[in-house]
Write a protein that holds these residues in place. Sequence first.
Motif, PDB file in Angstrom:
ATOM      1  N   ARG A 177      69.068 -29.838  40.361  1.00 13.16           N
ATOM      2  CA  ARG A 177      69.764 -28.645  39.903  1.00 13.16           C
ATOM      3  C   ARG A 177      68.718 -27.645  39.414  1.00 13.16           C
ATOM      4  NH1 ARG A 177      74.931 -27.640  38.998  1.00 13.16           N
ATOM      5  NH2 ARG A 177      75.563 -29.826  38.969  1.00 13.16           N
ATOM      6  N   HIS A 178      68.679 -26.472  40.065  1.00 10.49           N
ATOM      7  CA  HIS A 178      67.739 -25.409  39.710  1.00 10.49           C
ATOM      8  C   HIS A 178      68.513 -24.236  39.123  1.00 10.49           C
ATOM      9  CE1 HIS A 178      65.646 -27.729  42.826  1.00 10.49           C
ATOM     10  NE2 HIS A 178      64.503 -27.248  42.370  1.00 10.49           N
ATOM     11  N   SER A 179      67.931 -23.578  38.159  1.00 18.81           N
ATOM     12  CA  SER A 179      68.566 -22.412  37.540  1.00 18.81           C
ATOM     13  C   SER A 179      68.240 -21.155  38.348  1.00 18.81           C
ATOM     14  CB  SER A 179      68.094 -22.254  36.088  1.00 18.81           C
ATOM     15  OG  SER A 179      68.474 -23.369  35.318  1.00 18.81           O
ATOM     16  N   ILE A 180      68.791 -21.083  39.568  1.00 27.90           N
ATOM     17  CA  ILE A 180      68.605 -19.930  40.442  1.00 27.90           C
ATOM     18  C   ILE A 180      69.971 -19.537  40.995  1.00 27.90           C
ATOM     19  CG2 ILE A 180      66.201 -20.361  41.053  1.00 27.90           C
ATOM     20  CD1 ILE A 180      67.095 -21.845  43.511  1.00 27.90           C
ATOM     21  N   ALA A 181      70.057 -18.313  41.491  1.00 25.46           N
ATOM     22  CA  ALA A 181      71.355 -17.760  41.890  1.00 25.46           C
ATOM     23  C   ALA A 181      72.022 -18.593  42.974  1.00 25.46           C
ATOM     24  CB  ALA A 181      71.186 -16.314  42.350  1.00 25.46           C
ATOM     25  N   ILE A 182      71.273 -18.995  43.979  1.00 21.49           N
ATOM     26  CA  ILE A 182      71.814 -19.863  45.021  1.00 21.49           C
ATOM     27  C   ILE A 182      70.894 -21.079  45.116  1.00 21.49           C
ATOM     28  CG2 ILE A 182      70.678 -18.395  46.765  1.00 21.49           C
ATOM     29  CD1 ILE A 182      73.757 -20.752  47.223  1.00 21.49           C
ATOM     30  N   ASP A 183      71.384 -22.210  44.676  1.00 22.81           N
ATOM     31  CA  ASP A 183      70.547 -23.415  44.579  1.00 22.81           C
ATOM     32  C   ASP A 183      70.495 -24.114  45.938  1.00 22.81           C
ATOM     33  OD1 ASP A 183      69.085 -25.592  43.816  1.00 22.81           O
ATOM     34  OD2 ASP A 183      70.380 -26.150  42.123  1.00 22.81           O
ATOM     35  N   PHE A 184      69.653 -23.575  46.812  1.00 27.97           N
ATOM     36  CA  PHE A 184      69.533 -24.139  48.158  1.00 27.97           C
ATOM     37  C   PHE A 184      68.879 -25.514  48.137  1.00 27.97           C
ATOM     38  CE2 PHE A 184      65.925 -21.351  47.361  1.00 27.97           C
ATOM     39  CZ  PHE A 184      64.840 -22.145  47.681  1.00 27.97           C
ATOM     40  N   TRP A 185      68.064 -25.791  47.112  1.00 29.85           N
ATOM     41  CA  TRP A 185      67.471 -27.130  46.997  1.00 29.85           C
ATOM     42  C   TRP A 185      68.572 -28.177  46.820  1.00 29.85           C
ATOM     43  CZ3 TRP A 185      62.581 -27.129  48.278  1.00 29.85           C
ATOM     44  CH2 TRP A 185      61.796 -26.012  48.012  1.00 29.85           C
ATOM     45  N   ARG A 186      69.522 -27.888  45.956  1.00 29.32           N
ATOM     46  CA  ARG A 186      70.646 -28.804  45.737  1.00 29.32           C
ATOM     47  C   ARG A 186      71.477 -28.952  47.019  1.00 29.32           C
ATOM     48  NH1 ARG A 186      73.045 -30.929  41.340  1.00 29.32           N
ATOM     49  NH2 ARG A 186      75.281 -31.424  41.432  1.00 29.32           N
ATOM     50  N   ALA A 187      71.705 -27.816  47.670  1.00 29.99           N
ATOM     51  CA  ALA A 187      72.457 -27.853  48.923  1.00 29.99           C
ATOM     52  C   ALA A 187      71.744 -28.713  49.971  1.00 29.99           C
ATOM     53  CB  ALA A 187      72.653 -26.437  49.455  1.00 29.99           C
ATOM     54  N   MET A 188      70.430 -28.583  50.062  1.00 35.31           N
ATOM     55  CA  MET A 188      69.674 -29.377  51.038  1.00 35.31           C
ATOM     56  C   MET A 188      69.804 -30.867  50.755  1.00 35.31           C
ATOM     57  SD  MET A 188      66.159 -27.442  52.140  1.00 35.31           S
ATOM     58  CE  MET A 188      65.433 -27.311  50.517  1.00 35.31           C
ATOM     59  N   ALA A 189      69.691 -31.250  49.493  1.00 37.24           N
ATOM     60  CA  ALA A 189      69.787 -32.666  49.147  1.00 37.24           C
ATOM     61  C   ALA A 189      71.172 -33.218  49.486  1.00 37.24           C
ATOM     62  CB  ALA A 189      69.476 -32.867  47.665  1.00 37.24           C
ATOM     63  N   LEU A 190      72.201 -32.490  49.096  1.00 42.21           N
ATOM     64  CA  LEU A 190      73.562 -32.946  49.381  1.00 42.21           C
ATOM     65  C   LEU A 190      73.789 -33.091  50.879  1.00 42.21           C
ATOM     66  CD1 LEU A 190      75.563 -30.818  46.792  1.00 42.21           C
ATOM     67  CD2 LEU A 190      75.451 -33.331  46.866  1.00 42.21           C
ATOM     68  N   ARG A 191      73.342 -32.098  51.647  1.00 36.77           N
ATOM     69  CA  ARG A 191      73.562 -32.144  53.090  1.00 36.77           C
ATOM     70  C   ARG A 191      72.698 -33.211  53.758  1.00 36.77           C
ATOM     71  NH1 ARG A 191      76.755 -31.676  55.767  1.00 36.77           N
ATOM     72  NH2 ARG A 191      76.240 -30.194  57.404  1.00 36.77           N
ATOM     73  N   GLY A 192      71.481 -33.417  53.228  1.00 30.97           N
ATOM     74  CA  GLY A 192      70.634 -34.464  53.788  1.00 30.97           C
ATOM     75  C   GLY A 192      71.232 -35.845  53.590  1.00 30.97           C
ATOM     76  N   PHE A 193      71.679 -36.125  52.368  1.00 31.89           N
ATOM     77  CA  PHE A 193      72.332 -37.412  52.104  1.00 31.89           C
ATOM     78  C   PHE A 193      73.639 -37.525  52.880  1.00 31.89           C
ATOM     79  CE2 PHE A 193      69.922 -37.272  47.923  1.00 31.89           C
ATOM     80  CZ  PHE A 193      69.055 -38.304  48.263  1.00 31.89           C
ATOM     81  N   GLU A 194      74.362 -36.426  52.963  1.00 34.28           N
ATOM     82  CA  GLU A 194      75.637 -36.432  53.672  1.00 34.28           C
ATOM     83  C   GLU A 194      75.430 -36.787  55.147  1.00 34.28           C
ATOM     84  OE1 GLU A 194      79.578 -33.848  52.879  1.00 34.28           O
ATOM     85  OE2 GLU A 194      77.778 -32.698  53.355  1.00 34.28           O
ATOM     86  N   GLY A 195      74.413 -36.184  55.767  1.00 31.20           N
ATOM     87  CA  GLY A 195      74.130 -36.473  57.168  1.00 31.20           C
ATOM     88  C   GLY A 195      73.696 -37.907  57.382  1.00 31.20           C
TER      89      GLY A 195
END
Length: 357
Positions: free
Chosen positions: A123-141
Amino acid sequence: MPHHPLPETLWFTRCPVPTATGIAADRHWLAEEFAPDGITVRSLQAPSSELPPGLRGTHYTHSLSALFREGGNVPALWARSRGEATRLIGLTWIEERQTILVAPGSGIRGAAALRGRRLAVPRHSIAIDFWRAMALRGFEGALASAGYGLEDAELIDVSADGHTGQWAAELAALTRGEVDAVYVKGALAVEAARRAGAEAAVELDELPDRAHRVNNGTPRPITVHQRLLDDHPDLVTRFLTVLLRAADWAAAAPDDVARILGAETGAGAEGVRGAYRPGTHRTLHPDLSEERLALLAQQETALRAHGFLPEPVDVHAWADPEPLRRAHQARTTTPHSPVGPTAGHGSPPSAVSTHTT
């Protein structure tokens, strides 16, 4: 039809990954293309002291109308979802070694072994946390490839604030035994994994179904603002024509591309070799094929389900194939030599922020 004066500056931005934009910048071909029009071409990756205040953030918001962006799809979809009038004018698909890392000696191997495991979600304190999105999608895939979903594992929030370096917080949590697996991708990830002594449990690039490898960079969009496209469609066509020329050149110059990738990613030769498969230099051409559009639409659906997009994005309606069609036509009618006047003299691109994607 009203006359719109030419912009004094065209801006471009790209992520620290293989892109035709990065190749064209290294060859100085973008500057050369527009100099006769009195247009300066500048990069958002220039040092902050050289940029107007607040301009670097438009890499994510795309609120700058004279900006071309070749970067991760999470910020691009987010900007469009928030109402920014951007258009999708190209997509690339470049494997970047997406990997699920585990602690040494854990014995966790294969996607099925992730079931029931503690998965690090930063979890990063940025407007759009693409790092979090990448992790979720990587594990999801990875889980989907074994017939499971995220609900079959335990998601562990890891605060990344105060940590320096990509995946530093997650790898530190892995080292402390607080999580069982970490998602990483790209050249710097290869080096980070080596430093942490982590082992690969799943190589997502080796999963046979591309749908399981869809993430922030796969596919990667090229976007432009609708205002520039409306006012100066010829500039958009010319920009894309230079990118096609750069992709053509890269396809015959693997050693030069490796050098440019080192400068773009900030990684050493080992990281570049470990992240990008042989033949990557031949995969930089954009298209808007139905396959890539469908995969991006899959990404949009998943990002919206995870709460990253405030409103739906109709990917097919967002795409405008006309500029790329005209660029291919222009390249055919006025071909350039694949080796331009600055061949062999390209300067490394400016250092790219590790938070840029």
